[in-house]
Structure formats: structure tokens, C-alpha cells
Design an enzyme around this catalytic site. Structure first.
Site, PDB file in Angstrom:
ATOM      1  CG  ASN A  11      -1.652   1.002   1.258  1.00  0.00           C
ATOM      2  OD1 ASN A  11      -1.803   1.936   0.549  1.00  0.00           O
ATOM      3  ND2 ASN A  11      -2.305   1.322   2.618  1.00  0.00           N
ATOM      4  CD1 TRP A  12       3.783   0.904  -2.738  1.00  0.00           C
ATOM      5  CD2 TRP A  12       3.925   1.948  -4.522  1.00  0.00           C
ATOM      6  NE1 TRP A  12       4.727   0.298  -3.332  1.00  0.00           N
ATOM      7  CE2 TRP A  12       4.771   0.780  -4.635  1.00  0.00           C
ATOM      8  CE3 TRP A  12       3.489   2.350  -5.790  1.00  0.00           C
ATOM      9  CZ2 TRP A  12       5.211   0.230  -5.715  1.00  0.00           C
ATOM     10  CZ3 TRP A  12       4.053   1.899  -7.082  1.00  0.00           C
ATOM     11  CH2 TRP A  12       5.007   0.941  -6.934  1.00  0.00           C
ATOM     12  CE  LYS A  13      -0.125   3.276   4.881  1.00  0.00           C
ATOM     13  NZ  LYS A  13      -0.175   3.476   6.171  1.00  0.00           N
ATOM     14  CG  HIS A  97      -6.016   1.862   5.181  1.00  0.00           C
ATOM     15  ND1 HIS A  97      -5.718   2.923   5.778  1.00  0.00           N
ATOM     16  CD2 HIS A  97      -4.940   0.994   4.923  1.00  0.00           C
ATOM     17  CE1 HIS A  97      -4.355   2.529   6.209  1.00  0.00           C
ATOM     18  NE2 HIS A  97      -4.043   1.517   5.432  1.00  0.00           N
ATOM     19  CD  GLU A  99      -2.852   5.423   6.705  1.00  0.00           C
ATOM     20  OE1 GLU A  99      -2.834   5.620   5.633  1.00  0.00           O
ATOM     21  OE2 GLU A  99      -2.190   4.887   7.167  1.00  0.00           O
ATOM     22  CD  GLU A 169      -3.787  -2.256   7.279  1.00  0.00           C
ATOM     23  OE1 GLU A 169      -2.553  -2.754   6.689  1.00  0.00           O
ATOM     24  OE2 GLU A 169      -4.258  -1.353   7.041  1.00  0.00           O
ATOM     25  N   GLY A 175       2.339   2.097  10.921  1.00  0.00           N
ATOM     26  CA  GLY A 175       3.104   3.077  10.779  1.00  0.00           C
ATOM     27  C   GLY A 175       3.953   3.308  12.245  1.00  0.00           C
ATOM     28  CB  SER A 209       4.698  -1.930  12.332  1.00  0.00           C
ATOM     29  OG  SER A 209       4.371  -0.641  12.589  1.00  0.00           O
ATOM     30  N   GLY A 230       2.677  -1.027   4.156  1.00  0.00           N
ATOM     31  CA  GLY A 230       2.932   0.299   3.888  1.00  0.00           C
ATOM     32  C   GLY A 230       4.464   0.641   3.531  1.00  0.00           C
TER      33      GLY A 230
HETATM   34  P1  PGA Z   1       2.477   0.374   7.457  1.00  0.00           P
HETATM   35  O1  PGA Z   1       1.229   0.491   6.924  1.00  0.00           O
HETATM   36  O2  PGA Z   1       3.224  -1.131   6.980  1.00  0.00           O
HETATM   37  O3  PGA Z   1       3.391   1.514   7.211  1.00  0.00           O
HETATM   38  O4  PGA Z   1       2.797   0.165   9.195  1.00  0.00           O
HETATM   39  C1  PGA Z   1       0.605  -0.467   6.892  1.00  0.00           C
HETATM   40  C2  PGA Z   1      -0.900  -0.213   6.335  1.00  0.00           C
HETATM   41  O5  PGA Z   1      -1.640   0.998   6.421  1.00  0.00           O
HETATM   42  O6  PGA Z   1      -1.532  -0.588   5.272  1.00  0.00           O
END
Ligand code: PGA
Length: 252
Positions: A11-13, A97, A99, A169, A175, A209, A230
Site C-alpha cells: 500500500n503505497w499510500k 483502510h 486512514e 490492521e 506506521g 509495521s 505500507g
Molecule cells: P505500515 O502501513 O506497514 O507502514 O505500518 C500498513 C498500512 O497502513 O496498510
């Protein structure tokens, strides 16, 4: 290897321009990634989807979007329809997600409608669920994510549910550099799997993470079929190492 083939999804966000996304694919391809034992997908921002698709060519690397709207067309300024994603070459889509739930107010009902829309367009949804630090500390992780999962798949036939992917998640692990422990994540994921008919055949990923160093311990668990990653998916060497280490864990 079990019946469920592991999946590593990046997931490149809100990272990577067109040039950066296509450079990733070029660099990743020469690393001889292990596609034999693991499926891999990258989810660039909308603006880089079509160019990433072109760069992927015949490489067996899946392409996904990070969200979408649930309707086919209409007066929804700034939104992207399932058909537009398909038009860019994507066959996967991340939905719900945390976010987006937090910043765009996406509700469980929105996610359910998006799952239906994705399936209608033959997109494979990666449906994200996860609890807050507060719910985790209060021992309510299972109850929270089972509620989110049941809502997301309400009115979806078990045979369609089986085609979907769920990503567990925990919000506090995203993160943060502090992942859940593999055994604790596995217990929550077993509850997710038992919550909706069809999920016994679906892939359930852990996210939060995940790094090359810890992916093996997650994938080695009975109910963890891969990872949604991520920051560690942004670098081609790190992404290739995630695939290699996930593969080694299922082969052992
Ligand atoms: P992260 O993000 O691996 O940077 O913790 C995961 C995600 O939000 O899909």
C-alpha cells in the site's frame, strides 16, 4: 504450503509520482522476486495506476487502487469509479483502510457498498478492519473487528466472500514501528475468519509495521495468509525481501 496461497500487498499510500512508480517496477523486476510461492500486488496512487500497469507488462505483479467510489458515474467531484480503476489496469482495490475511515469519514455501510461494487467489476477487494489502541487495551479487538467484518460483507454471498481478501490492521500498529505479536494477531484473525461464511476460504492478511524481518513470523501462523504493507513496500529491495521471507516461511 496450505490451501491459501500467501499474498503480499504493498500500500503505497500518498507516495510515488509516475516516474517513481515505474522506476520501482523496473528495479523490482531485476531483483528476480519470488512469485512461485507468493502472490504480490502493489497499490500506487490513482495518478500512477496506468503507468504502473504499463511498466508491469508481463511481470506477474498485481495492480490495485487504494480506494474507489461505489457508483458507476455521476456528480461526485474528485471521486473515481470502479470502471475507471479497471480502465487503468487494476484488478485489486483496498477498501475501508483506517486512514480513509479517519480522514474521509468512510463508514461500515460505505465499505459494504464498495465491496459489492468491486465484485460487480471483477475487482478483488482488500477489506481493511482494525481496532483503536483504546479498544485493544480494553480487550475489545475481536468484538470491534468482527463487527466491521460482518458489516462489510452483509448481503454478500459466501462464494463471493471467498473471492475477497481481508486485511487485519490494528490502527495502533500502522506506521508505529510496533506491530502486534504474531500470536495475538492470529487469534483476532481466527475470530475474523469465523465471523462470516466464505471467509474460511478467503485470504486474511496482517498489516501494521510489517517489515522483511518480521513477515515470516506472521505468515507462519495458521490464520495469517500474508501481509498488507505500507512503508516497507516502497523500496523495491525491501518489497522483494518481503516476498522472499514470506515464501521461506511457508516453505519451511
Ligand atoms: P505500515 O502501513 O506497514 O507502514 O505500518 C500498513 C498500512 O497502513 O496498510
Amino acid at each position: 504450503m496450505g490451501a491459501r496461497r500467501p499474498l503480499v500487498a504493498g500500500n503505497w499510500k500518498m507516495h510515488k509520482t509516475i516516474g517513481e512508480a515505474t522506476a520501482f517496477v523496473r528495479e523490482f523486476a531485476v531483483l528476480a522476486p519470488d512469485f512461485e510461492h507468493v502472490d504480490a500486488v502493489v497499490c500506487p496512487p490513482f495518478t500512477a495506476l496506468a503507468a504502473t500497469h504499463a511498466a508491469i507488462g508481463t511481470l506477474p505483479l498485481g495492480l490495485g487502487a487504494q480506494t474507489m467510489w461505489d457508483l458507476d458515474a455521476g456528480p461526485y467531484t474528485g471521486e473515481i469509479s470502479p470502471e475507471m480503476i479497471v480502465d487503468c489496469g487494476a484488478t485489486w482495490v483496498i477498501l475501508g483502510h483506517s486512514e480513509r475511515r479517519a480522514t474521509s469519514g468512510e463508514t461500515d455501510d460505505d465499505v459494504q457498498r464498495k465491496v459489492e461494487a468491486a465484485l460487480r467489476f471483477e475487482l478483488t477487494p482488500i477489506v481493511c478492519v482494525g481496532e483503536s489502541a483504546l479498544d485493544h487495551a480494553a480487550g475489545r479487538a475481536d468484538v470491534h473487528v468482527v463487527g466491521q467484518t460482518r458489516a462489510a460483507f452483509a448481503d454478500i454471498a459466501p462464494s463471493d466472500v471467498a473471492r475477497c481478501v481481508v486485511a487485519y490492521e490494528p490502527i495502533w500498529a500502522i506506521g508505529s514501528g510496533t506491530p502486534d505479536t504474531p500470536s495475538s494477531a492470529n487469534a483476532v484473525m481466527r475470530a475474523i475468519r469465523g465471523s462470516v461464511a466464505g471467509l474460511e476460504r478467503a485470504r486474511i492478511l496482517y498489516g501494521g509495521s510489517v517489515k522483511p524481518e518480521n513477515i515470516g513470523a506472521f505468515v507462519g501462523q495458521s490464520d495469517i495468509d500474508g501481509a498488507l504493507v505500507g512503508s516497507a513496500s516502497l523500496d523495491p529491495r525491501s518489497f522483494a525481501a518481503l516476498l522472499a521471507n514470506a515464501s521461506a516461511a511457508v516453505a519451511s
